[in-house]
Design a protein around this motif. Sequence first.
Motif, PDB file in Angstrom:
ATOM      1  N   PHE A  91      75.589   4.993  71.959  1.00 30.09           N
ATOM      2  CA  PHE A  91      74.776   4.354  70.921  1.00 30.09           C
ATOM      3  C   PHE A  91      73.921   5.352  70.131  1.00 30.09           C
ATOM      4  O   PHE A  91      73.051   4.943  69.370  1.00 30.09           O
ATOM      5  N   HIS A 111      71.115   1.995  66.793  1.00 28.63           N
ATOM      6  CA  HIS A 111      72.189   1.005  66.893  1.00 28.63           C
ATOM      7  C   HIS A 111      72.138   0.314  68.247  1.00 28.63           C
ATOM      8  O   HIS A 111      71.622   0.852  69.226  1.00 28.63           O
ATOM      9  N   SER A 112      72.706  -0.881  68.291  1.00 26.57           N
ATOM     10  CA  SER A 112      72.742  -1.649  69.537  1.00 26.57           C
ATOM     11  C   SER A 112      74.145  -1.701  70.139  1.00 26.57           C
ATOM     12  O   SER A 112      74.375  -2.432  71.095  1.00 26.57           O
ATOM     13  N   GLU A 113      75.051  -0.907  69.586  1.00 26.36           N
ATOM     14  CA  GLU A 113      76.427  -0.815  70.086  1.00 26.36           C
ATOM     15  C   GLU A 113      76.935   0.605  69.866  1.00 26.36           C
ATOM     16  O   GLU A 113      76.226   1.457  69.331  1.00 26.36           O
ATOM     17  N   SER A 132      78.522   1.537  63.260  1.00 24.96           N
ATOM     18  CA  SER A 132      78.546   1.152  64.659  1.00 24.96           C
ATOM     19  C   SER A 132      79.329  -0.140  64.856  1.00 24.96           C
ATOM     20  O   SER A 132      79.532  -0.911  63.919  1.00 24.96           O
ATOM     21  N   TRP A 133      79.706  -0.365  66.107  1.00 23.17           N
ATOM     22  CA  TRP A 133      80.339  -1.627  66.460  1.00 23.17           C
ATOM     23  C   TRP A 133      79.362  -2.786  66.345  1.00 23.17           C
ATOM     24  O   TRP A 133      79.751  -3.945  66.463  1.00 23.17           O
ATOM     25  N   ASP A 134      78.087  -2.507  66.118  1.00 24.82           N
ATOM     26  CA  ASP A 134      77.119  -3.587  65.900  1.00 24.82           C
ATOM     27  C   ASP A 134      77.192  -4.125  64.463  1.00 24.82           C
ATOM     28  O   ASP A 134      76.360  -4.908  64.048  1.00 24.82           O
ATOM     29  N   GLU A 135      78.204  -3.670  63.722  1.00 29.51           N
ATOM     30  CA  GLU A 135      78.513  -4.137  62.367  1.00 29.51           C
ATOM     31  C   GLU A 135      77.465  -3.724  61.340  1.00 29.51           C
ATOM     32  O   GLU A 135      77.261  -4.411  60.343  1.00 29.51           O
TER      33      GLU A 135
END
Length: 154
Positions: A91, A111-113, A132-135
């Motif tokens: 992250f 980020h959170s992902e 990030s995968w946190d969009e």
Amino acid sequence: MGDGTLRVWDVKGAVCRLAIPAHKAEILSCDWCKYDQNIVATGSVDCSVCVWDMRNVRQPVNQLLGHTYAIRRVKFSPFSKTLLASCSYDFTVRFWDYSRNQPLLDTVEHHSEFVCGLDFNLHIPNQVVDCSWDETVKIYTPACLSAATHSTAP
């Protein structure tokens, strides 16, 4: 390849010209230094970034440790010859000066992902974008890259 080997290919002859056992695990990213055609950075599942001089590949110029999960992307700065950034599944985005004994300049945690993409803006010095995968996509200038703390290349 998944064997931790960095390979330099002659695309015209379809021949591997150099094979470097760069990491103990799969390499997920690599980038050429914008100021020295002989310097390459690699990022791996083994959580390390290695900086290589193609003229002497017996050992890395520097091994950058600090990430706790796989390195997804490494990117050299287009404005500073020894600065590079890495992002990871931990992250974080980390900024390094590979020429220093203690190379870690900053760790950005916003980020959170998993952070999976990273680049420097070619038009605005020291501006960075990551995704990030946190969009989310974040555009920022890290504090460690101010003119007072890091010199730019001539």
